[in-house]
Design an enzyme around this catalytic site. Sequence first.
Site, mmCIF file in Angstrom:
data_model
loop_
_atom_site.group_PDB
_atom_site.id
_atom_site.type_symbol
_atom_site.label_atom_id
_atom_site.label_comp_id
_atom_site.label_asym_id
_atom_site.label_seq_id
_atom_site.Cartn_x
_atom_site.Cartn_y
_atom_site.Cartn_z
ATOM 1 N N LYS A 165 54.897 56.626 -25.665
ATOM 2 C CA LYS A 165 55.451 55.270 -25.798
ATOM 3 C C LYS A 165 56.961 55.409 -25.791
ATOM 4 O O LYS A 165 57.472 56.390 -26.317
ATOM 5 C CB LYS A 165 54.958 54.610 -27.087
ATOM 6 C CG LYS A 165 53.436 54.448 -27.175
ATOM 7 C CD LYS A 165 52.928 53.344 -26.284
ATOM 8 C CE LYS A 165 51.403 53.280 -26.293
ATOM 9 N NZ LYS A 165 50.816 52.208 -25.536
ATOM 10 N N LYS A 167 55.544 52.569 -23.182
ATOM 11 C CA LYS A 167 54.533 52.672 -22.114
ATOM 12 C C LYS A 167 55.138 53.061 -20.782
ATOM 13 O O LYS A 167 54.597 53.855 -20.038
ATOM 14 C CB LYS A 167 53.894 51.308 -21.876
ATOM 15 C CG LYS A 167 52.864 50.846 -22.828
ATOM 16 C CD LYS A 167 52.541 49.395 -22.495
ATOM 17 C CE LYS A 167 51.431 48.850 -23.308
ATOM 18 N NZ LYS A 167 50.126 48.815 -22.880
ATOM 19 N N LYS A 191 48.092 61.573 -21.727
ATOM 20 C CA LYS A 191 47.521 60.486 -20.928
ATOM 21 C C LYS A 191 48.628 59.542 -20.474
ATOM 22 O O LYS A 191 49.501 59.190 -21.271
ATOM 23 C CB LYS A 191 46.503 59.720 -21.785
ATOM 24 C CG LYS A 191 45.921 58.488 -21.150
ATOM 25 C CD LYS A 191 45.022 57.770 -22.135
ATOM 26 C CE LYS A 191 45.124 56.286 -22.188
ATOM 27 N NZ LYS A 191 46.209 55.561 -21.617
ATOM 28 N N HIS A 283 40.333 53.989 -17.788
ATOM 29 C CA HIS A 283 40.993 52.983 -18.617
ATOM 30 C C HIS A 283 40.433 51.633 -18.203
ATOM 31 O O HIS A 283 40.108 51.428 -17.039
ATOM 32 C CB HIS A 283 42.507 53.047 -18.421
ATOM 33 C CG HIS A 283 43.274 52.352 -19.512
ATOM 34 N ND1 HIS A 283 43.317 50.988 -19.625
ATOM 35 C CD2 HIS A 283 43.999 52.839 -20.547
ATOM 36 C CE1 HIS A 283 44.046 50.660 -20.679
ATOM 37 N NE2 HIS A 283 44.459 51.772 -21.265
ATOM 38 N N HIS A 316 37.115 54.082 -22.274
ATOM 39 C CA HIS A 316 37.562 53.379 -23.483
ATOM 40 C C HIS A 316 36.485 52.377 -23.915
ATOM 41 O O HIS A 316 36.067 51.530 -23.110
ATOM 42 C CB HIS A 316 38.855 52.611 -23.201
ATOM 43 C CG HIS A 316 40.050 53.494 -23.007
ATOM 44 N ND1 HIS A 316 41.185 53.411 -23.786
ATOM 45 C CD2 HIS A 316 40.292 54.494 -22.127
ATOM 46 C CE1 HIS A 316 42.064 54.303 -23.396
ATOM 47 N NE2 HIS A 316 41.555 54.978 -22.376
ATOM 48 N N SER A 352 40.635 54.025 -28.819
ATOM 49 C CA SER A 352 42.072 53.912 -28.596
ATOM 50 C C SER A 352 42.538 52.508 -28.927
ATOM 51 O O SER A 352 41.783 51.541 -28.773
ATOM 52 C CB SER A 352 42.375 54.220 -27.123
ATOM 53 O OG SER A 352 43.703 53.918 -26.789
ATOM 54 N N GLY A 353 43.778 52.403 -29.347
ATOM 55 C CA GLY A 353 44.376 51.086 -29.586
ATOM 56 C C GLY A 353 44.672 50.865 -31.052
ATOM 57 O O GLY A 353 43.789 50.488 -31.825
ATOM 58 N N GLN A 374 42.245 58.720 -29.053
ATOM 59 C CA GLN A 374 43.533 58.549 -28.367
ATOM 60 C C GLN A 374 44.505 57.806 -29.281
ATOM 61 O O GLN A 374 44.204 56.705 -29.734
ATOM 62 C CB GLN A 374 43.301 57.768 -27.080
ATOM 63 C CG GLN A 374 44.415 57.851 -26.051
ATOM 64 C CD GLN A 374 45.681 57.121 -26.407
ATOM 65 O OE1 GLN A 374 46.778 57.680 -26.314
ATOM 66 N NE2 GLN A 374 45.574 55.891 -26.850
ATOM 67 N N GLY A 376 48.596 56.573 -29.481
ATOM 68 C CA GLY A 376 49.937 56.468 -28.912
ATOM 69 C C GLY A 376 50.928 56.305 -30.049
ATOM 70 O O GLY A 376 51.504 57.272 -30.567
ATOM 71 N N GLY A 377 51.105 55.042 -30.472
ATOM 72 C CA GLY A 377 52.017 54.764 -31.581
ATOM 73 C C GLY A 377 51.689 55.573 -32.829
ATOM 74 O O GLY A 377 52.591 55.930 -33.597
HETATM 75 C C1 CAP Z 1 46.978 52.543 -26.842
HETATM 76 C C2 CAP Z 1 47.096 52.009 -25.452
HETATM 77 C C3 CAP Z 1 45.776 51.758 -24.724
HETATM 78 C C4 CAP Z 1 44.854 50.777 -25.399
HETATM 79 C C5 CAP Z 1 43.741 50.285 -24.488
HETATM 80 C C6 CAP Z 1 47.914 50.764 -25.426
HETATM 81 O O1 CAP Z 1 48.232 52.705 -27.458
HETATM 82 O O2 CAP Z 1 47.764 52.931 -24.679
HETATM 83 O O3 CAP Z 1 46.083 51.274 -23.454
HETATM 84 O O4 CAP Z 1 44.280 51.435 -26.461
HETATM 85 O O5 CAP Z 1 42.792 49.597 -25.205
HETATM 86 O O6 CAP Z 1 48.768 50.667 -24.551
HETATM 87 O O7 CAP Z 1 47.669 49.894 -26.256
HETATM 88 P P1 CAP Z 1 48.376 52.783 -29.045
HETATM 89 P P2 CAP Z 1 41.248 49.976 -25.167
HETATM 90 O O8 CAP Z 1 47.625 54.009 -29.508
HETATM 91 O O9 CAP Z 1 49.865 52.905 -29.274
HETATM 92 O O10 CAP Z 1 47.809 51.525 -29.620
HETATM 93 O O11 CAP Z 1 41.114 51.414 -25.529
HETATM 94 O O12 CAP Z 1 40.654 49.070 -26.180
HETATM 95 O O13 CAP Z 1 40.794 49.689 -23.799
HETATM 96 MG MG MG Z 2 47.847 51.786 -22.871
#
Ligand code: CAP
Ligand code: MG
Length: 426
Positions: A165, A167, A191, A283, A316, A352-353, A374, A376-377
């Site tokens: 991040k 993104k 990723k 994804h 996901h 993830s998310g 997974q 990110g933040g």
């Molecule tokens: C997660 C993420 C993923 C989402 C997709 C984002 O980041 O990279 O794209 O998780 O959702 O951009 O939000 P964080 P899902 O870890 O920073 O939230 O897995 O529900 O399809």
């Molecule tokens: Mg994402």
Amino acid sequence: MGITYEDFLDLEYEPTDEDLVCTFRIDPATGMSMEAAASRVASESSNGTWAALQPGADFTDMGATTFSIAERSSAGSQTGSDDIDGGNIQVAYPAGLFEPGNMPQVLSCIAGNIMGMKAVDSIRLMDCEWPEPVVSSYPGPLYGSSVREEIFGVSDRPITATVPKPKVGLSTAEHAQVGYDAWVGGVDLLKDDENLTDQDFNPFADRLTESLSLRDDAEDETGEKKSYLINVTADTQTMLDRVDEVAAQGGEYVMVDIITAGWASLQTVRERTEKHGLAIHAHRAMHAAFDRMPTHGVSMRVLAQISRLCGVDQLHTGTAGLGKLANEDTVGINDWLKGDLYGRNDVLPVASGGLHPGLLPDLLDATGTNTCIQLGGGIHGHPDGTRSGAIALRSAIDAYVEGKSITEAAEETPELAVALDKWGTE
Ligand code: CAP
Ligand code: MG
């Protein structure tokens, strides 16, 4: 005999084991009975239309049959939940209606015109039971959850991934460096984000080369296998070229935004990845356009089924309600992805998310450990940076597998203590 709407309703019909059975939740339009709406769904999604027809003798009957109509329980209608508890109709489609191995054609039937027909105020495809003749025309995943063992040589813990991040906007060097820091901190997979492909600030070709080079360094430093989910999403021909390039440079995976790219592209990519032995990380950006409204569209459960048939290895499926995005039934979907499907490989679910290390015990209790986690933040937002965030994640996972509580683990790993201090355990 002709083809009128009545021809598509038979509550005595028993589906054969060659029928594709779909469960829809429908709300008939004002003045339309459930039976009338249900027969229109079967008609328009198979071989009927608004006018009664008189086909000739050469006609092969490819009509679907609504064979079950159940009243919706009040709980089901209020929550719009995907529990198949009534208010639903079931429709059986003859396998011969479907061109083998052509997912767009299947969806043009079972999720096509009917989604917009006036006979229903809303309609949602909630579940499918896929018969062997249809399933056997799709490849399914090349690896599925065996990626854990076959690529990483681990079988007792979830594999982990991280998405840098912000993104988009990091330069190639910055992006690869974030990957390196995460890999050496204990993460398995770097990723790409869903909207990072081949932009000027971070071109695909440079990112591939630089990231795989730092991956090699991280493997040397840690003695562990590391890998990279590079986003190849584009027009189909460009995706195929990118798949070839990933294979040529020693990658193990490609990532595809499967909904925005489309099922036809995914099927073509799946053929090419087989040739190279590459795994597909799926994804699902844009899935919520189909599955978010509880009374309309296509459920994530069905999207997951289609993804497995078309052959993704990782998908996901949400965070069982613990993360930042609206979720459907993560656990039920994951169970389906791992259940028997006429010998097709399973799919490794990806949570993830909005996740952070403190959520892992509840998440893994819900999903089990045959999964990919997974963050990110939840890694890069660590007060001491990416490497510390990765160490915190890995120690939380290792502790869970060893049966240690997360607070015990935090006493041994200061990076985890800092993460718990920042984000807590809820
Ligand atoms: C997660 C993420 C993923 C989402 C997709 C984002 O980041 O990279 O794209 O998780 O959702 O951009 O939000 P964080 P899902 O870890 O920073 O939230 O897995 O529900 O399809
Ligand atoms: Mg994402």
